[in-house]
Design a protein around this motif. Structure first.
Motif, PDB file in Angstrom:
ATOM      1  N   PRO B  74      -6.389  -2.478  -9.657  1.00 56.16           N
ATOM      2  CA  PRO B  74      -6.702  -2.668  -8.243  1.00 56.16           C
ATOM      3  C   PRO B  74      -6.719  -1.333  -7.512  1.00 56.16           C
ATOM      4  O   PRO B  74      -5.826  -0.512  -7.689  1.00 56.16           O
ATOM      5  CB  PRO B  74      -5.574  -3.567  -7.739  1.00 56.16           C
ATOM      6  N   THR B  75      -7.745  -1.131  -6.726  1.00 57.12           N
ATOM      7  CA  THR B  75      -7.813   0.083  -5.923  1.00 57.12           C
ATOM      8  C   THR B  75      -7.528  -0.290  -4.481  1.00 57.12           C
ATOM      9  O   THR B  75      -7.752  -1.422  -4.078  1.00 57.12           O
ATOM     10  CB  THR B  75      -9.219   0.698  -5.996  1.00 57.12           C
ATOM     11  N   PRO B  77      -8.005  -0.933  -0.609  1.00 60.80           N
ATOM     12  CA  PRO B  77      -9.209  -1.287   0.121  1.00 60.80           C
ATOM     13  C   PRO B  77      -9.814  -0.048   0.751  1.00 60.80           C
ATOM     14  O   PRO B  77      -9.092   0.811   1.256  1.00 60.80           O
ATOM     15  CB  PRO B  77      -8.726  -2.264   1.173  1.00 60.80           C
ATOM     16  N   PRO B  81      -5.964   1.675   5.320  1.00 58.89           N
ATOM     17  CA  PRO B  81      -4.885   1.925   4.365  1.00 58.89           C
ATOM     18  C   PRO B  81      -4.114   0.639   4.069  1.00 58.89           C
ATOM     19  O   PRO B  81      -4.013  -0.235   4.929  1.00 58.89           O
ATOM     20  CB  PRO B  81      -3.997   2.929   5.095  1.00 58.89           C
ATOM     21  N   VAL B  82      -3.607   0.526   2.852  1.00 57.44           N
ATOM     22  CA  VAL B  82      -2.819  -0.649   2.479  1.00 57.44           C
ATOM     23  C   VAL B  82      -1.503  -0.601   3.233  1.00 57.44           C
ATOM     24  O   VAL B  82      -0.889   0.450   3.361  1.00 57.44           O
ATOM     25  CB  VAL B  82      -2.547  -0.653   0.961  1.00 57.44           C
ATOM     26  N   GLU B  83      -1.121  -1.726   3.692  1.00 61.95           N
ATOM     27  CA  GLU B  83       0.159  -1.878   4.356  1.00 61.95           C
ATOM     28  C   GLU B  83       1.273  -1.640   3.335  1.00 61.95           C
ATOM     29  O   GLU B  83       1.282  -2.270   2.289  1.00 61.95           O
ATOM     30  CB  GLU B  83       0.242  -3.330   4.826  1.00 61.95           C
ATOM     31  N   THR B  84       2.179  -0.743   3.604  1.00 62.92           N
ATOM     32  CA  THR B  84       3.295  -0.623   2.675  1.00 62.92           C
ATOM     33  C   THR B  84       4.309  -1.692   3.046  1.00 62.92           C
ATOM     34  O   THR B  84       4.663  -1.817   4.228  1.00 62.92           O
ATOM     35  CB  THR B  84       3.963   0.754   2.787  1.00 62.92           C
ATOM     36  N   PRO B  85       4.776  -2.479   2.040  1.00 56.35           N
ATOM     37  CA  PRO B  85       5.734  -3.522   2.377  1.00 56.35           C
ATOM     38  C   PRO B  85       6.968  -2.927   3.036  1.00 56.35           C
ATOM     39  O   PRO B  85       7.649  -2.094   2.450  1.00 56.35           O
ATOM     40  CB  PRO B  85       6.083  -4.137   1.019  1.00 56.35           C
ATOM     41  N   ALA B  86       7.200  -3.351   4.262  1.00 55.51           N
ATOM     42  CA  ALA B  86       8.378  -2.874   4.978  1.00 55.51           C
ATOM     43  C   ALA B  86       9.050  -4.089   5.579  1.00 55.51           C
ATOM     44  O   ALA B  86       8.378  -5.050   5.921  1.00 55.51           O
ATOM     45  CB  ALA B  86       7.961  -1.907   6.083  1.00 55.51           C
ATOM     46  N   PRO B  87      10.359  -4.073   5.690  1.00 54.80           N
ATOM     47  CA  PRO B  87      11.021  -5.248   6.262  1.00 54.80           C
ATOM     48  C   PRO B  87      10.558  -5.479   7.695  1.00 54.80           C
ATOM     49  O   PRO B  87      10.430  -4.530   8.477  1.00 54.80           O
ATOM     50  CB  PRO B  87      12.503  -4.896   6.192  1.00 54.80           C
ATOM     51  N   ALA B  88      10.271  -6.742   8.002  1.00 54.94           N
ATOM     52  CA  ALA B  88       9.885  -7.070   9.368  1.00 54.94           C
ATOM     53  C   ALA B  88      11.093  -6.851  10.268  1.00 54.94           C
ATOM     54  O   ALA B  88      12.223  -7.037   9.846  1.00 54.94           O
ATOM     55  CB  ALA B  88       9.434  -8.508   9.436  1.00 54.94           C
ATOM     56  N   PRO B  89      10.839  -6.463  11.508  1.00 51.57           N
ATOM     57  CA  PRO B  89      11.948  -6.180  12.405  1.00 51.57           C
ATOM     58  C   PRO B  89      12.868  -7.391  12.601  1.00 51.57           C
ATOM     59  O   PRO B  89      14.069  -7.282  12.575  1.00 51.57           O
ATOM     60  CB  PRO B  89      11.274  -5.806  13.713  1.00 51.57           C
TER      61      PRO B  89
END
Lengths: 307, 472
Positions: B74-75, B77, B81-89
């Motif tokens: 997978p490349t 998109p 930029p791809v969202e880096t998984p970060a904890p939701a506030p």
């Protein structure tokens, strides 16, 4: 006491007649809304049996906590909810009635899809004079395919933890979903690339994540505030804005009031485009990828024709 | 989106810069003292052309390769930029309270109106019904609710009211804990709570579809509903349809147990309530219930139940009360409902009371049994988002049982048995799910009334705080 003896025997008889239904899949999954169900099916394949609580065609903010869902949740191994307060008006009594430790808050089988996702529109303060805002942020994040990728990974991890025998199957399914999504993302991005920066009007702030991903702007809503019905002055302002900024596309979901949308669109010769956020709500949207594909094609078509 | 276009233009700028740099560093560095500048330029241009032709060929080859076999890995998109998984506030879990250990809400229910009957409480038996001509504070309900620990949830409903005399009243309506993790579909509830009898009794006034409670609830359970301190076990049966059995054991004395041991000194069918000791479990209130539900179609659901409330009453040592009830609820909701509308719901309950009154200690009143019944049937139609029109029919009545003289109208103390009917059309507007405005007309006719009575009530509700999710 006669009734004291009658009741237990009646209950016993009822329980005895209720034969457990057929050969079940390894994991029973209950999804609050159908996009999670679609992802669970994509990742789980034939190792999961998925049921959905909300109908894809109905307003997900107001769903009836039907008792049949208590039964489904009582037997579930996995519960998938969005978690950004979308289900807060109907999931708690179901969870309470289901009395199932496997899917209680914090249990391994309780999946909160918004975990690990950056939410938009987080209100500065808890203030209902600003409408039906969600403290956690806008809950319609699944319309961004990159968020679906995160949720699919999350599901594969949970399924594997609960059904280790399916590890390779889940990994293969996830891989297939992931690469299909990547390929489709290129198509979708290309299809919407010519319309970068274009504005669209929506009824509710449902399309914020979708538009952010594909370079469109969805900052104009028929609702004056989230969940608050449109007032004539607000609609007049929207009509004026659409005319001034040449906005020609208005997105409408299956449950939203069509008359209001059509009367607004008619003022500017704009198009009302039927889209949906839940698989199964419109024809040809049964899987998650088909859902996004249908929405992209409809929106791109309208943007191309509407200007 | 501003961010996206910014990133895109930044990327574009960076790429152009890199390309320019690449072009500069490519060959054809001019040698000092070269005689023919035109030839030199031509050579440079030729070099450049060759270089570009090479580059274009390489790019075309790469493109062709791409078209034939898309990259397996997978490349990211191409657009954003791809969202880096970060904890939701903040992640608010259903059934959890977000950032607080408990959910807090305050629900205000106020009524205003008038009636042809000067004695409104005689017409409106409910403790949270409109109580007088003019304004009534029906109910100011404070709800505290949350998870105690991994094993229990708890809830307390504290009611504030202002009586017609202007006195503030505090009432502990409910305060209980329920288990979350008992095996085999069992759930235990312990504390002070509404007895799970029928459909309306366990519900709070703000969840009602009408301004007031049905007549039968007032007659059988008193103004504040059948509730007491005790324990309830319920079992979700392993059937393919929803099927739940409840068994409640509660104290049988108090003002919210008017058909049972009630309060010494009060009266029940003209008999004075006496003090009775609790000698065994049979001196408590026993309330079994069974409920089942079926989805008749994708848009229709039926819920039916049968309940009983069995216990001693305060007329004497042998006084005994049995109340039986059946209830039904049917709802249709459109498949493409918006804000939960449109819908049609029909709800009805039928109750029967069999009360054995002991002879009075002084022997003035012989023992007697009284039978009476009551019920209501209501329909509500949510015809457009926020608007509900409804109609309720109420009826209560009874026979004289073992009373001397036969006809209950002969005995002024048995007004409680006389026949009454009520018809109540209602219109409700919900600006949001946190507020409502309701207009209801009541037509009352009763054997104990000289004339028919007419009342018109306007009700306002506001809800602050956590959204209280409703059971089906």
């Amino acid at each position: 006491m006669r009734s004291g003896k009658l009741l237990p025997s009646l209950l016993f008889a009822l329980a005895a007649t209720a034969a457990p239904s057929g050969a079940a899949a390894d994991l029973k999954v209950v999804a609050t809304t159908s996009e999670y169900a679609a992802l669970a099916t994509a990742v789980g394949g034939d190792r999961v049996a998925v049921t959905t609580i909300a109908k894809p065609t109905e307003d997900p903010h107001f769903v009836d906590a039907r008792p049949s869902q208590i039964v489904a949740m009582n037997r579930a191994d996995v519960l998938i909810e969005g978690g950004a307060e979308l289900e807060i008006g109907w999931l708690p009594p179901l969870l309470d009635g289901a009395r199932n430790p496997r899917i209680l808050v914090g249990a391994p089988g309780h999946v909160v899809a918004s975990e690990g996702i950056q939410l938009l529109d987080i209100p500065a303060a808890a203030d209902r004079s600003q409408g039906d805002t969600h403290l956690a942020g806008n809950p319609h994040f699944m319309l961004d395919p990159e968020n679906a990728r995160i949720v699919a990974t999350h599901l594969a991890r949970v399924f594997t933890a609960l059904d280790p025998a399916g590890k390779s199957a889940f990994a293969a399914n996830l891989e297939a979903f992931d690469s299909a999504l990547t390929a489709r993302m290129q198509e979708w991005s290309a299809a919407l690339a010519p319309f970068r920066g274009r504005q669209i009007v929506t009824y509710h702030p449902t399309w914020r994540y979708f538009c952010r991903r594909f370079g469109l702007e969805a900052n104009t809503f028929l609702e004056p505030k989230p969940g608050i019905p449109p007032s004539p002055p607000h609609l007049a302002a929207v009509i004026a804005k659409m005319a001034a900024e040449n906005i020609r596309v208005l997105l409408l979901e299956p449950y939203q009031p069509r008359k209001t949308a059509e009367s607004v669109a008619a003022h500017n010769g704009a198009r009302v485009v039927d889209v949906c956020q839940f698989p199964g709500a419109l024809p040809g949207t049964e899987t998650y990828l088909d859902l996004i594909d249908t929405n992209v094609k409809r929106i791109a078509g309208a943007l191309a024709g509407g200007n | 989106m501003k961010l996206n276009s910014l990133v895109a233009s930044a990327t574009f700028a960076a790429l152009s810069f890199a390309a320019a740099g690449g072009a500069q560093s490519s060959p054809a560095a001019p040698a000092a003292g070269q005689p023919d500048p035109v030839a030199q330029l031509r050579r440079e241009i030729d070099d450049l052309r060759a270089d570009y032709a090479q580059r274009i060929a390489a790019l075309e080859a790469r493109l062709a390769a791409l078209a034939e076999a898309p990259p397996p890995a997978p490349t990211p998109p191409p657009v954003a930029p791809v969202e880096t998984p970060a904890p939701a506030p903040v992640t608010v879990l259903s059934g959890a309270g977000g950032k607080n250990y408990l959910n807090l809400s305050l629900d205000g229910l106020f009524a205003a109106g008038a009636s042809t009957a000067p004695d409104v409480p005689a017409l409106e038996p409910g403790g949270h019904d409109p109580a007088q001509r003019g304004f009534t504070v029906q109910n100011l309900e404070m709800v505290l609710e949350g998870a105690v620990d991994p094993y229990f949830r708890a809830q307390a409903n504290v009611i504030l009211q202002i009586s017609p005399e202007g006195e503030s009243v505090v009432e502990l309506e409910e305060a209980y804990a329920t288990t979350t993790s008992l095996p085999h579909g069992f759930q235990l509830k312990v504390g002070q709570f509404f007895t799970e009898f029928g459909r309306l009794n366990p519900s709070h006034p703000h969840a009602w579809d009408f301004v007031d409670q049905p007549l039968v609830n007032g007659r059988f359970f008193g103004g504040d509903g059948l509730r007491s301190v005790g324990a309830r076990i319920s079992w979700l049966l392993p059937t393919n349809f929803y099927s739940e059995a409840y068994l409640t054991l509660q104290n049988s004395q108090g003002e919210t147990l008017s058909s049972f041991r009630s309060v010494p000194g009060e009266s029940l069918f003209g008999r004075e309530i006496v003090e009775r000791e609790v000698k065994s479990v049979s001196d408590l209130l026993l309330a079994p219930r069974y409920a089942a539900s079926f989805d008749l179609s994708d848009t229709q659901t039926l819920l039916v139940g049968a309940s009983a409330a069995l216990g001693p009453n305060g007329t004497g040592e042998n006084g005994k009360t049995r109340i039986y009830g059946v209830d039904g609820f049917w709802k249709w909701k459109a498949a493409n409902a918006f804000k939960g509308f449109p819908f049609v719901k029909v709800q009805g309950e039928l109750m029967y009371r069999d009360l054995y009154a002991d002879a009075s200690p002084d022997g003035a009143q012989p023992s007697a049994s009284f039978d009476d019944w009551g019920g209501y049937l209501q329909i509500n139609w949510g015809f457009k988002p926020g608007y509900v029109a409804g109609l309720r029919f109420d009826s209560v009545g009874g026979d004289s049982g073992g009373l001397e003289g036969g006809d209950p109208t002969d005995n002024p103390d048995t007004d409680a048995l006389r026949r009454r009917i009520r018809l109540s059309p209602v219109l409700t507007w919900f600006p949001t799910e946190y507020s409502k405005l309701r207009l209801q007309y009541n037509f009352d006719r009763g054997d104990a009334f000289v004339d028919d009575e007419h009342s018109l009530w306007l009700q306002l509700e506001f809800l602050l705080g956590a959204h209280s999710a409703h059971k089906f």
